[in-house]
Write a protein that holds these residues in place. Structure first.
Motif, PDB file in Angstrom:
ATOM      1  N   GLU A  56       0.842  -1.198   0.000  1.00  0.00           N
ATOM      2  CA  GLU A  56       0.000   0.000   0.000  1.00  0.00           C
ATOM      3  C   GLU A  56       0.878   1.249   0.000  1.00  0.00           C
ATOM      4  N   ASN A  57       0.251   2.390  -0.389  1.00  0.00           N
ATOM      5  CA  ASN A  57       0.966   3.669  -0.354  1.00  0.00           C
ATOM      6  C   ASN A  57       1.369   4.009   1.073  1.00  0.00           C
ATOM      7  N   ILE A  58       2.453   4.718   1.198  1.00  0.00           N
ATOM      8  CA  ILE A  58       2.961   5.124   2.510  1.00  0.00           C
ATOM      9  C   ILE A  58       2.411   6.507   2.842  1.00  0.00           C
ATOM     10  N   GLU A  59       1.836   6.628   4.033  1.00  0.00           N
ATOM     11  CA  GLU A  59       1.336   7.931   4.486  1.00  0.00           C
ATOM     12  C   GLU A  59       1.977   8.240   5.829  1.00  0.00           C
ATOM     13  N   ILE A  60       2.772   9.345   5.865  1.00  0.00           N
ATOM     14  CA  ILE A  60       3.450   9.776   7.093  1.00  0.00           C
ATOM     15  C   ILE A  60       2.757  11.054   7.549  1.00  0.00           C
ATOM     16  N   GLN A  61       2.098  10.981   8.673  1.00  0.00           N
ATOM     17  CA  GLN A  61       1.261  12.096   9.114  1.00  0.00           C
ATOM     18  C   GLN A  61       2.066  13.149   9.852  1.00  0.00           C
ATOM     19  N   CYS A  62       1.659  14.410   9.612  1.00  0.00           N
ATOM     20  CA  CYS A  62       2.190  15.543  10.367  1.00  0.00           C
ATOM     21  C   CYS A  62       1.200  16.690  10.205  1.00  0.00           C
ATOM     22  N   ASN A  94      -2.375  22.317   2.834  1.00  0.00           N
ATOM     23  CA  ASN A  94      -2.628  22.829   4.193  1.00  0.00           C
ATOM     24  C   ASN A  94      -2.264  21.803   5.255  1.00  0.00           C
ATOM     25  N   SER A  95      -1.264  21.008   4.986  1.00  0.00           N
ATOM     26  CA  SER A  95      -0.892  19.929   5.887  1.00  0.00           C
ATOM     27  C   SER A  95       0.568  19.598   5.658  1.00  0.00           C
ATOM     28  N   GLY A  96       1.170  18.892   6.635  1.00  0.00           N
ATOM     29  CA  GLY A  96       2.528  18.417   6.454  1.00  0.00           C
ATOM     30  C   GLY A  96       2.580  16.929   6.169  1.00  0.00           C
ATOM     31  N   THR A  97       1.439  16.273   6.003  1.00  0.00           N
ATOM     32  CA  THR A  97       1.387  14.827   5.779  1.00  0.00           C
ATOM     33  C   THR A  97       1.944  14.477   4.407  1.00  0.00           C
ATOM     34  N   LEU A  98       2.851  13.480   4.401  1.00  0.00           N
ATOM     35  CA  LEU A  98       3.442  13.002   3.162  1.00  0.00           C
ATOM     36  C   LEU A  98       2.716  11.760   2.688  1.00  0.00           C
ATOM     37  N   VAL A  99       2.501  11.653   1.368  1.00  0.00           N
ATOM     38  CA  VAL A  99       1.943  10.469   0.744  1.00  0.00           C
ATOM     39  C   VAL A  99       2.925  10.011  -0.312  1.00  0.00           C
ATOM     40  N   ILE A 100       3.438   8.759  -0.129  1.00  0.00           N
ATOM     41  CA  ILE A 100       4.412   8.200  -1.072  1.00  0.00           C
ATOM     42  C   ILE A 100       3.707   7.096  -1.854  1.00  0.00           C
ATOM     43  N   SER A 101       3.527   7.289  -3.144  1.00  0.00           N
ATOM     44  CA  SER A 101       2.758   6.369  -3.987  1.00  0.00           C
ATOM     45  C   SER A 101       3.683   5.274  -4.515  1.00  0.00           C
ATOM     46  N   ILE A 102       3.547   4.074  -3.924  1.00  0.00           N
ATOM     47  CA  ILE A 102       4.407   2.953  -4.347  1.00  0.00           C
ATOM     48  C   ILE A 102       3.584   1.804  -4.919  1.00  0.00           C
ATOM     49  N   THR A 103       2.269   1.964  -5.033  1.00  0.00           N
ATOM     50  CA  THR A 103       1.434   0.849  -5.500  1.00  0.00           C
ATOM     51  C   THR A 103       1.629   0.614  -6.998  1.00  0.00           C
ATOM     52  N   ILE A 104       1.961   1.672  -7.756  1.00  0.00           N
ATOM     53  CA  ILE A 104       2.135   1.511  -9.204  1.00  0.00           C
ATOM     54  C   ILE A 104       3.591   1.241  -9.523  1.00  0.00           C
ATOM     55  N   GLU A 105       4.468   2.048  -8.967  1.00  0.00           N
ATOM     56  CA  GLU A 105       5.900   1.838  -9.155  1.00  0.00           C
ATOM     57  C   GLU A 105       6.614   2.204  -7.867  1.00  0.00           C
TER      58      GLU A 105
END
Length: 1186
Positions: A56-62, A94-105
């Motif tokens: 799944e995609n990685i979501e790092i909250q901030c 309006n957020s510091g949350t990172l979303v890293i999309s790794i499901t496709i590549e």
């Protein structure tokens, strides 16, 4: 106005604060309004150790707040993370949350590392924890070839699991090929490392599919090990050939099947060490082998195991202590014990601690020129190091600020200015972890403002705490005061609790606490206030709680739960089963306050709870339902210890069905003599599962067992195997032996034969023996087949004999039998009683005497004497006829007897005969006697006919039982007035030859009561009663008609109204005087001046009591009811007067007297038809004039 439900909190302890609260400058419970300038505050972040799913995609909250809104940046592994350069990484708006999309590549491993977020605005910078990103792993088991394990019964065994290392570690369990969990017990259990331990193996442990499974929850995958095959042999299965061909290495272990003391399989040795972190779960394990299977116990040296935090798992092989602290350090000892010995192991436990807060730094709001303090205190084992940062930079590297001073874990601020605003970070760390906290210093100058909504309405339950909110903000920190009511004074702390955040607490709210409360906040820049309103409600109560129920399977049960609540609130009632929802089952129904369960099954055995809740409170009450039933039948019956006269029976009890088994009933079947018929053998207590059974010879036994509990009996068990006992001589002789002759020259010997069960062997016969009791003859004996009677012929008449009957079979004779006395046959008596004498006692009773007959002439058992007697003729020489003979028998050797129930004035004849078992002897000479006269019965009937204005005609017949010569009749009568009272009594004597009488000079329209008797020389008999009414005077009726005309005149109506008013006044006066205690002895005066001739007559002298109206249901003495034709027979008379159904209002003359004349006929005349003799009532007579 908004309604706010009062949160259900326990009241806090009363704070020792002054009346006006000078709140501390640490605004821990106060939030800076977002419309004011403030440094950033981190509001959400991912966990420190963040294991992600690589699929799944990685979501790092901030997330952070502040004014102006903060900007965000990230570091990765300590260096700046430029998200713009990586197309797979983006930051949410309006957020510091990172979303890293790794499901496709892309791969998750590429982004492993330590991440930290920074939120920054013009007032400072806040930083997140170091977030360690690691992808979860669920590797496969390495391929391995597993050989079958062959082991001897009783040896210990460990099946290794050794799962692959995963992230996070997997959950281990053992199953078979059918995905069914393998059963575990004290003997077989799984260790903390996942291995499967056998303390000793049994043949049933043989299987080919012992499979260890590893479940990786993070990725929701399950991996399995190759199946392990185990074969358990017993020594009996290994013959010498197989043993010779098998080497020791082919067996798992070398020891054979022998009992042995315990030995630990894990942990090894006598001591070990365990280290655990504070607040974790401490798990200690001891698994032992041995035969019999050892049991495990745990103790702590120099201390006790914590009661509320200690739990056992895995059949006490695992000790768990939750929320461990440094105090739980010490030595823990496990002891494995069986009947052959014990073994011990000591585990030394050390509890370490990652840093934990004692005082975490909190945001500080100051006004220009004020002083303040930031405190950062933490503890741990070992003790953590404290370091400070400012806006994410070590404080040592930050520019100097004269307003702050660092003193270890404390920063002191003095005379702060707006430039002193910043975000400070405190870091507490040791080798087991770290703590990081952000706390800002915000320098503002703001007048007070109230943050709570205006005019809030609170509701609370009586006797519970009420919390009235008044959140506020201001800089400098405002002071706060509370007032009750529109004109109330400042509230004092001796009754109320004042909290730092402005909340007013009423510890125990009462009805009088309901009111309007006002909070006022002030600082040097201004003032603000707010009103809140409190309503106090009655609590919800369960006044009828559900009760514990015991119900049989298939029955019905009803639980009641009656609730009372505040009428202004809405209550809902919910039922729970085992604290969960009720099943969606049609057998469950809720009817008002009742829960009804139909057709109860075992699954309904649970705790049922009714929950009543309103918007303010919730109450509940629970009751258990215990479903019981008859026990299930026992099974696995086994016969052992076979002996000639006993056998041991054992069985396994069936399910008790929640009602303990109290006893077992053992029954037997004799398949040889009575196949299919079961007999009771014995009962044993419910805790017993074996029984020693006594047996009889020559019986083919089969047994069954029935379990019994308080509900009833179980079905019988399956029958046991058959067991045939050897033959033996009989142990018993026939019972009920008798010798009674059926004819004068024989003796019939009878007995109750033995049952086949008691024959004890084949060829059952009986030896019958007899001889005369009073002679010197030898015993005469005969052996007969299995019958129940033998007849001895040619005996003398009624001679006593000695008789005995003995059982025998092919094996031998029964014990010597008992002797009974019998008699040969009886014959009729030969002699009649003599000297018969009769003594007449009274008119209905006579006594008879006679001389007994000689005993030898009876020729049998004397039963008694029998008297035959009969009435020959009537002494009055009327109705000569022969009466049927009557018989009285007097048992035993009596010489006299009484003859009751004789008719008076009669002629009787009697004789006496002796009686034996054969019959009667000859009659004695007839004796003749006469009975004297008696009092007569009541006349046969009494009719009253031809009523006129002043006369009544009476007709009657003599008694059917005169009991002598009639001498006269007596007539008594008396009038009955309008109030149903009896008037004076008139007494007339009438000659015995008369059958009718005319009474004259009676009062018109008057009811009379008549009493008519017959007399003989012996006295007066019982009466017959009747009532009648004379006819109505027509002249009086006409006058009454004219009076009705007068009553319609106006003057008459007015006069009647005046009289009525006067009577009403008199009644009021009497009522007042009576209430004052005055009494009017009218009844006493009437009794004192009553005419003695009209006094009620007493029962004992034949006179009559006061007449009672039918409506009172009070019967008069010596009265009777009469049929509608006014004819009364003796059989119809009783002891009460008639009821009056038509309301006749007969009137007596003023003097209460009249003259009665009579005329009679010497011959009786027939009755004049069936018309009623009752006179018409005055009402009916009046209607006849209309």
């Amino acid at each position: 106005m908004r309604l706010k439900i009062m949160p259900q909190k326990k009241s806090l302890s009363v704070l020792q604060t002054p009346l006006i609260l000078f709140l501390c400058q640490v605004m821990s419970a106060l939030e800076v309004p977002l419309d004011l300038v403030q440094p950033p505050t981190i509001t959400r972040q991912s966990p420190k150790d963040y294991i992600i799913d690589p699929r799944e995609n990685i979501e790092i909250q901030c997330e952070a707040k502040g004014k102006p809104p903060p900007s965000f940046s990230w570091t990765r592994n300590g260096t700046h993370f430029d998200i713009d350069k990586d197309p797979l990484v983006k930051m949410l708006p309006n957020s510091g949350t990172l979303v890293i999309s790794i499901t496709i590549e892309g791969k998750a491993e590429t982004y492993e590392g330590v991440y930290q977020c920074t939120a920054r605005n013009e007032r400072g910078a806040a930083i997140s924890n170091n977030i360690v990103i690691r992808p979860s792993r669920s590797p496969l088991w390495t391929k391995e070839k597993l050989e079958q394990i062959t082991i001897l019964k009783g040896q210990s065994l460990v099946l290794p699991c050794r799962p692959p290392l995963g992230l996070p570690p997997p959950i281990i369990f053992w199953m078979d090929n059918s995905f069914q969990r393998l059963p575990q017990s004290e003997r077989v259990s799984q260790g903390l490392n996942g291995d499967l331990y056998f303390s000793n193996v049994l043949p049933e442990d043989t299987r080919e599919d012992y499979i260890c499974y590893a479940r990786f929850n993070h990725t929701q995958t399950i991996q399995q090990k190759q199946p392990i095959s185990v074969k358990v042999h017993s020594m009996d299965e290994l013959n010498d050939t197989i043993t010779a061909n098998l080497s020791d290495s082919e067996f798992y272990g070398a020891k054979s099947y022998i009992e042995r003391p315990p030995k630990l399989l894990t942990p090894e040795g006598r001591t070990s060490h365990k280290e655990e972190l504070r607040e974790n779960v401490l798990s200690l394990e001891c698994i032992a082998e041995g035969l019999p299977t050892p049991s495990i116990n745990w103790t702590k040296e120099d201390g006790e195991l914590p009661i509320n935090r200690t739990f056992y798992k895995n059949f006490k092989k695992t000790l768990n202590i939750i929320h461990v602290s440094e105090a739980d350090s010490g030595k823990y000892k496990c002891t494995a014990r069986n009947s052959l010995g014990f073994v011990e192991h000591t585990i030394s436990v050390t509890v370490k601690a990652a840093p934990y807060w004692i005082t975490a730094p909190r945001n500080l709001v100051l006004s220009p020129g004020e002083d303040g303090t930031l405190i950062c205190r933490a503890n741990g084992n070992p003790k953590p190091n404290i370091s400070w940062l400012i806006n994410g930079v070590p404080i040592e590297m930050a520019p100097d600020d004269p307003s702050r001073k660092i003193d270890g874990d404390t920063i002191l601020f003095s005379d702060v200015q707006e430039s002193s605003s910043a975000v400070y970070q405190c870091n507490a760390s040791n080798e087991y972890g770290y703590l990081l906290a952000n706390a800002f210093v915000n320098v503002l100058a703001e007048p007070p403002r109230i943050l709570t909504e205006v005019d809030l309405r609170y509701q609370v339950i009586t006797d519970r705490p009420a919390m009235l909110d008044c959140a506020f903000f201001g800089s400098p920190i405002p002071t706060i005061e509370w007032f009750k009511g529109t004109k109330g004074s400042v509230l004092q702390e001796n009754t109320y609790v004042f909290h730092d955040n402005g909340t007013l607490e009423i510890p125990v709210a009462q009805k009088e606490s309901a009111d309007t409360y006002t909070c006022v906040v002030r600082n040097k820049l201004g003032m603000a206030k707010n009103d809140v309103h409190l309503e106090v409600k009655d609590p919800t109560r369960i006044i009828k709680q559900p009760e514990y129920k015991i119900v049989q399977r298939g029955g019905r049960v009803s639980f009641e739960c009656t609730v009372k609540h505040d009428p202004t609130l809405i209550a809902t009632l919910t039922w729970l089963k085992d604290y969960g929802e009720l099943p969606n089952d049609g057998r469950f129904s809720i009817d008002n306050d009742h829960l009804v369960i139909m057709n109860i099954s075992d699954e309904d055995d649970a705790t049922y709870t009714c929950v009543a809740n309103t918007s303010l409170d919730i109450v509940s009450a629970s009751a258990m339902l215990r479903v019981v039933d008859r026990p299930n039948p026992p099974f696995d019956l086994e016969l052992t210890s076979f002996l000639e006269r006993s056998v041991q029976l054992s069985w396994i009890p069936g399910e008790e069905n929640n009602s303990p088994i109290t006893e077992f009933i053992i029954e037997y079947e004799d398949a040889f003599h009575e196949p299919g018929i079961w007999h009771h053998q014995t009962d044993v207590p419910g805790i017993q599962t074996t029984a020693e059974l006594k047996l009889s010879p020559y019986v083919k036994y089969s047994f069954r067992v029935i379990a019994v509990n308080s509900i009833g009996r179980s079905l019988p068990s399956e029958a046991s195997e058959y067991y045939m006992t050897k033959a033996a001589e009989p142990e018993e002789n026939p019972t009920a032996v008798e010798g009674i002759g059926s004819e004068p020259d024989n003796l019939v010997i009878t007995w109750q034969p033995l049952k086949g069960f008691d024959s004890n062997g084949p060829g059952l016969q009986y030896k019958v023996s007899w001889r005369q009791k009073d002679g010197d003859d030898e015993w005469t004996s005969v052996v007969v087949a299995n019958v129940s009677k033998y007849i001895v012929s040619g005996t003398p008449t009624f001679v006593p004999y000695l008789v005995k009957v003995q059982a025998l079979n092919n094996v031998g004779f029964a014990p010597e039998p008992g002797i009974i006395i019998g008699h040969s046959g009886e014959d009729l008596p030969m002699v009649a009683p003599s000297n018969v004498r009769v003594n007449v006692v009274n008119s209905t009773l006579a006594e008879v005497h006679w001389e007994p007959v000689p005993p030898k002439s009876i020729r049998g058992h004397l039963k008694g004497y029998r008297i035959y007697y009969w009435k020959v003729k009537n002494s009055s020489k009327r109705n000569r006829r022969h009466v049927e003979k009557k018989i009285l028998t007097f048992n035993g050797n009596k010489t006299h007897g009484m003859l009751p129930g004789l008719e008076p004035f009669s002629h009787y004849t009697l004789n006496v005969r002796v009686v034996n078992g054969k019959g009667e002897g000859p009659a004695s000479v007839d004796q003749v006697f006469n009975t004297p006269e008696g009092v007569p019965g009541a006349p046969l009937f009494l009719k009253i006919v031809n009523p006129t204005l002043d006369s009544l005609t009476l007709e009657w017949d003599p008694p059917s039982h005169p009991n002598g010569i009639l001498t006269a009749y007596t007539l008594k009568f008396q009038p009955i007035n309008s109030t149903h009272e009896l008037g004076p009594l008139v007494d007339l004597k009438i000659p015995a030859n008369m059958t009718s009488l005319i009474l004259r000079n009676l009062s018109y329209s008057t009811r009379y009561k008549f009493y008519f008797y017959a007399q003989t020389a012996a006295g007066t008999g019982s009466p017959i009663t009747e009532e009648a009414v004379t006819t109505v005077d027509e002249g009086k009726m006409a006058m009454a008609s004219r009076q009705v005309d007068i009553a319609t005149q106006g003057w008459f109506i007015g006069l009647m109204c005046a009289v009525a008013l006067l009577i009403l006044i008199l009644l009021i006066v009497c009522f007042i005087r009576r209430n004052k205690g005055g009494k009017y002895p009218v009844k006493e005066k009437e009794d004192a001046h009553a005419d003695p001739e009209i006094q009620p007559m007493k029962e004992d002298d034949g006179t009559f009591g006061e007449y009672s109206d039918a409506e009172d249901h009070k019967p008069l003495k010596k009265g009777s009811r009469t049929p509608s034709d006014r004819t009364v027979k003796k059989e119809d008379s009783d002891d009460s007067l008639v009821d009056y159904g038509e309301g006749v209002n007969g009137q007596f003359n003023e003097d209460g007297s009249f003259i009665g004349q009579y005329s009679g006929k010497k011959e009786k005349e027939p009755a004049e038809g069936n018309e009623s003799s009752e006179a018409p009532s005055p009402v009916n007579a009046m209607n006849s004039f209309v």
